[in-house]
Design an enzyme around this catalytic site. Structure first.
Site, PDB file in Angstrom:
ATOM      1  N   HIS A 431       0.828  -1.205   0.000  1.00 54.55           N
ATOM      2  CA  HIS A 431       0.000   0.000   0.000  1.00 54.55           C
ATOM      3  C   HIS A 431       0.871   1.268   0.000  1.00 54.55           C
ATOM      4  O   HIS A 431       0.726   2.143  -0.856  1.00 54.55           O
ATOM      5  CB  HIS A 431      -0.905  -0.041   1.237  1.00 54.55           C
ATOM      6  CG  HIS A 431      -1.777   1.161   1.407  1.00 54.55           C
ATOM      7  ND1 HIS A 431      -3.130   1.142   1.150  1.00 54.55           N
ATOM      8  CD2 HIS A 431      -1.508   2.430   1.807  1.00 54.55           C
ATOM      9  CE1 HIS A 431      -3.640   2.341   1.377  1.00 54.55           C
ATOM     10  NE2 HIS A 431      -2.675   3.138   1.794  1.00 54.55           N
ATOM     11  N   GLU A 432       1.771   1.345   0.960  1.00 50.30           N
ATOM     12  CA  GLU A 432       2.591   2.555   1.084  1.00 50.30           C
ATOM     13  C   GLU A 432       3.498   2.746  -0.128  1.00 50.30           C
ATOM     14  O   GLU A 432       3.740   3.877  -0.557  1.00 50.30           O
ATOM     15  CB  GLU A 432       3.409   2.535   2.381  1.00 50.30           C
ATOM     16  CG  GLU A 432       2.564   2.569   3.657  1.00 50.30           C
ATOM     17  CD  GLU A 432       1.598   3.749   3.744  1.00 50.30           C
ATOM     18  OE1 GLU A 432       1.888   4.821   3.155  1.00 50.30           O
ATOM     19  OE2 GLU A 432       0.529   3.602   4.381  1.00 50.30           O
ATOM     20  N   HIS A 435       1.756   4.571  -2.803  1.00 48.20           N
ATOM     21  CA  HIS A 435       1.908   6.022  -2.633  1.00 48.20           C
ATOM     22  C   HIS A 435       3.291   6.471  -3.116  1.00 48.20           C
ATOM     23  O   HIS A 435       3.435   7.472  -3.812  1.00 48.20           O
ATOM     24  CB  HIS A 435       1.803   6.405  -1.154  1.00 48.20           C
ATOM     25  CG  HIS A 435       0.432   6.277  -0.568  1.00 48.20           C
ATOM     26  ND1 HIS A 435      -0.673   6.833  -1.147  1.00 48.20           N
ATOM     27  CD2 HIS A 435      -0.002   5.677   0.565  1.00 48.20           C
ATOM     28  CE1 HIS A 435      -1.739   6.566  -0.382  1.00 48.20           C
ATOM     29  NE2 HIS A 435      -1.353   5.872   0.653  1.00 48.20           N
ATOM     30  N   HIS A 438       3.598   6.474  -6.820  1.00 46.67           N
ATOM     31  CA  HIS A 438       2.802   7.562  -7.398  1.00 46.67           C
ATOM     32  C   HIS A 438       3.622   8.860  -7.354  1.00 46.67           C
ATOM     33  O   HIS A 438       3.773   9.570  -8.359  1.00 46.67           O
ATOM     34  CB  HIS A 438       1.498   7.695  -6.607  1.00 46.67           C
ATOM     35  CG  HIS A 438       0.476   8.605  -7.225  1.00 46.67           C
ATOM     36  ND1 HIS A 438      -0.766   8.782  -6.687  1.00 46.67           N
ATOM     37  CD2 HIS A 438       0.512   9.400  -8.329  1.00 46.67           C
ATOM     38  CE1 HIS A 438      -1.461   9.628  -7.439  1.00 46.67           C
ATOM     39  NE2 HIS A 438      -0.701  10.027  -8.433  1.00 46.67           N
TER      40      HIS A 438
HETATM   41 ZN   LIG Z   1      -2.786   5.314   2.056  1.00 40.32          ZN
END
Ligand SMILES: [Zn+2]
Length: 644
Positions: A431-432, A435, A438
């Site tokens: 998940h991180e 980020h 991105h």
């Molecule tokens: Zn998040």
């Protein structure tokens, strides 16, 4: 990463890049959830082993500043630069070259301030007890506030110069193109900006207008005298917020019921006061929207990122249409937990346990394998970034809980984890890094001014990675139990992030709508609204789950209600992430490239048209239907496995 109440989820500091000229209120709002999230979290248990303090697991901040002294020198330099920004006042309308020079100068100082903030925050979060870290973090925040104040004149001045002149300057000077988005954004909001005197008066009243959330927080986190319960093994526990969050997952149903009864009865006693505080927050939002000429508070809030109100309302409508699928999940839950009936206190225990460790190395190799469908460019970049010392990996004494990603433009992303070698840790890792990638892709493809993406976009890349991870793990699982575990975790994520956040979003809409219709809001009225939603979402009338009225006191507890029209972005993001993951795994380089182009675009465009360009219209049913479809398919798979 507790998505359920969002009090303990991965938080990242949501401010900085387009710092200068941004409103001070936005900054204060960005800081607030951080503080409250940290305050509500119990300190993580120390599982520190000697190997875990190995420098390989502790990030290296020297690419930001080589040492604390350099950080302080940069901070002082930025402070000294602020008067030069004030000196630009009155020059923006002179000519294109002057405007460009002024905007470049503000970018430069903004970027410097960002680095000061990032370094201080990263350091602080690794040991919040450390006095030197605390001091640096508060000095950095003070610098940021001063930078805001030194540029508060920019928006009114650009609006005063006017659209026509600004457009001619942008046309005349190519150096202004990277500033065009920001300039046009300021002009777009002109119609909703008040006179300088009124804006100044509102800004001065800001701390008072925002005080309802402080009152809530003082009551919920400090003043309530939490009752004590006795567990079956004889131990006594005070049922405060953190005990509630851990005991509600207890395998013993009697414990869960006792905890729910105790916690919500206590909360319910404060319904009148909480009704006043939340009512005041709702009133503030509706009055502000009205003053600024917006039809509704929700429209005013979405206008910041130019999101059509129909996105919000379509999300709510589609989640309602998807409720039979949520109810299917509850039925499955009841069956797997072997319960004769289902109550609200039965939603937290895990369906199935998995005795499997996921080390940091496994989290990395598994994530890299799972994101293969995103292509070679993405995979190579992630492999290179995760091989560097940009992560703070293990829990330690004084370290903040949760996980986040942050960084400064032009540098590698930093990832903060509390890796505990379990499934949740691996999922958080994927998940991180969603980020992180991105930001890395946006940084690589956009200038500083256009790299920072909005909150509306922020959780798309992270949830896409989570979906890909689940799909990969299910495909590789060796036993039926392992498969069921991953699928069950995925279902829980869809419930907590899509349905529960949309239920919150619907509550926010209902309370604001009521005030806008001229109705009065009280604690008992809010309880009625919330009770209606709890029953509808959990299928009370359909006999799926019984909702005891006591538990309707939950409305008074949700801290995010003091930041209205915010949590819906978790639901829209996971829907977009599901849509993209579905398109990408169906194959086709086109779907993948569309997705990667969204990430690479950073903040160069408003979220709604940006996603539309990638084939995803967030004001249509498509993304929300993709999510419900995935949930149904997951339930199908689980039912099949259970029937085997
Ligand atoms: Zn998040």
């Amino acid at each position: 990463m507790d998505r359920d109440s969002m009090t303990q989820h991965h938080h990242r500091p949501h401010f900085a890049r387009r710092l200068l000229g941004a409103s001070a209120i936005a900054l204060a709002a960005a800081l607030a959830p951080l503080a409250s999230a940290a305050a509500q979290q119990a300190a993580p248990a120390s599982t520190e082993a000697p190997a875990k303090t190995d420098p390989r697991y502790v990030w290296d901040l020297t690419p930001i500043f080589k040492d604390d002294a350099s950080w302080d020198a940069a901070r002082k330099q930025a402070l000294a630069d602020l008067p030069s920004l004030d000196a630009l006042k009155g020059t923006l309308g002179k000519d294109a070259a002057t405007l460009r020079a002024a905007m470049d100068r503000m970018s430069k100082v903004g970027h410097d301030v960002e680095r000061v903030l990032v370094y201080a925050y990263l350091q602080y979060s690794t040991d919040t007890r450390n006095n030197a870290y605390q001091e640096r973090w508060s000095l950095a925040q003070a610098l940021s506030a001063q930078a805001q104040a030194a540029t508060a004149w920019v928006s009114p001045e650009v609006q005063g110069v006017g659209a026509e002149k600004i457009a001619s300057f942008i046309k005349a000077d190519a150096g202004l193109s990277k500033h065009a988005f920001r300039l046009n954004d300021i002009l777009r909001l002109k119609a909703h900006t008040l006179t300088p005197e009124t804006e100044a008066a509102l800004a001065a009243l800001g701390p008072v207008l925002g005080s309802a959330s402080n009152t809530y927080s003082a009551l919920a986190n400090a003043d309530i005298d939490w009752p004590e319960i006795t567990l079956p093994d004889g131990t006594k526990r005070k049922v405060n917020q953190s005990a509630y969050q851990s005991l509600r997952q207890n395998d013993d149903r009697a414990v869960r019921k006792l905890v729910f009864d105790t916690f919500w009865t206590k909360f319910g006693q404060y319904a009148t006061t909480m009704g006043n505080t939340l009512g005041a927050a709702v009133q503030t939002g509706t009055i502000d929207a009205k003053l600024r000429g917006y039809p509704t508070a929700v429209a005013a809030s979405l206008a910041n990122n130019d999101i059509p109100e129909s996105v919000y309302r379509t999300l709510v409508a589609e989640a309602n249409k998807g409720l039979p699928t949520l109810h299917r999940y509850f039925k499955l839950r009841q069956k797997m937990l072997k319960l004769p009936d289902l109550y609200y206190y039965d939603i937290y225990p895990s369906l199935i346990s998995l005795d499997k460790k996921f080390t940091l190395d496994e989290s990395r190799t598994t994530t890299l394998a799972a994101v293969k469908p995103l292509g070679k460019e993405y995979g190579d970049m992630l492999a290179a970034l995760t091989a560097k010392r940009t992560m703070h990996v293990y829990p330690s004494e004084g370290k903040d809980s949760g996980a986040y990603h942050w960084g400064s433009y032009g540098l590698d992303p930093y990832i903060f984890l509390n890796h505990q070698d379990d499934y949740n840790s691996m999922s958080t890792y994927a998940h991180e890094w969603g980020h992180g990638m991105h930001s890395a892709l946006a940084s690589k493809n956009q200038p500083y001014e256009l790299a920072n993406y909005s909150l509306f976009m922020a959780e798309i890349a992270s949830t896409t990675n989570e979906m890909l991870l689940t799909d990969y793990l299910v495909s590789k699982a060796k036993t039926k139990e392992e498969k069921l575990f991953y699928l069950g975790q995925s279902l829980e994520g869809l419930r907590g992030t899509f349905f529960r956040q949309t239920m919150f979003a619907e509550f926010e809409l209902a309370t604001h709508d009521a005030v806008e219709r001229g109705e009065a809001l009280s604690g008992s009225k809010m309880k009625d609204i919330y009770c209606g939603l709890l029953k509808k979402y959990h299928g009370d009338a359909e006999g799926v789950m019984k909702i005891d009225e006591k538990y309707c006191a939950e409305w008074a507890f949700i801290p995010h209600f003091y930041r209205p029209f915010y949590v819906f972005q978790y639901a829209t993001s996971i829907s977009a992430g599901t849509y993209f993951a579905e398109q990408i795994s169906k194959g086709g380089a086109k779907a993948r490239d569309n997705y990667l182009n969204v990430l690479k675009a950073g903040g160069s465009e408003y979220p709604y048209p940006l996603l539309k360009k990638a084939g995803l219209d967030m004001a249509t049913a498509a993304p929300y239907q993709a999510l419900v479809r995935r949930m149904d398919a997951t339930i199908d798979q689980m039912e099949k496995l259970l029937a085997e």
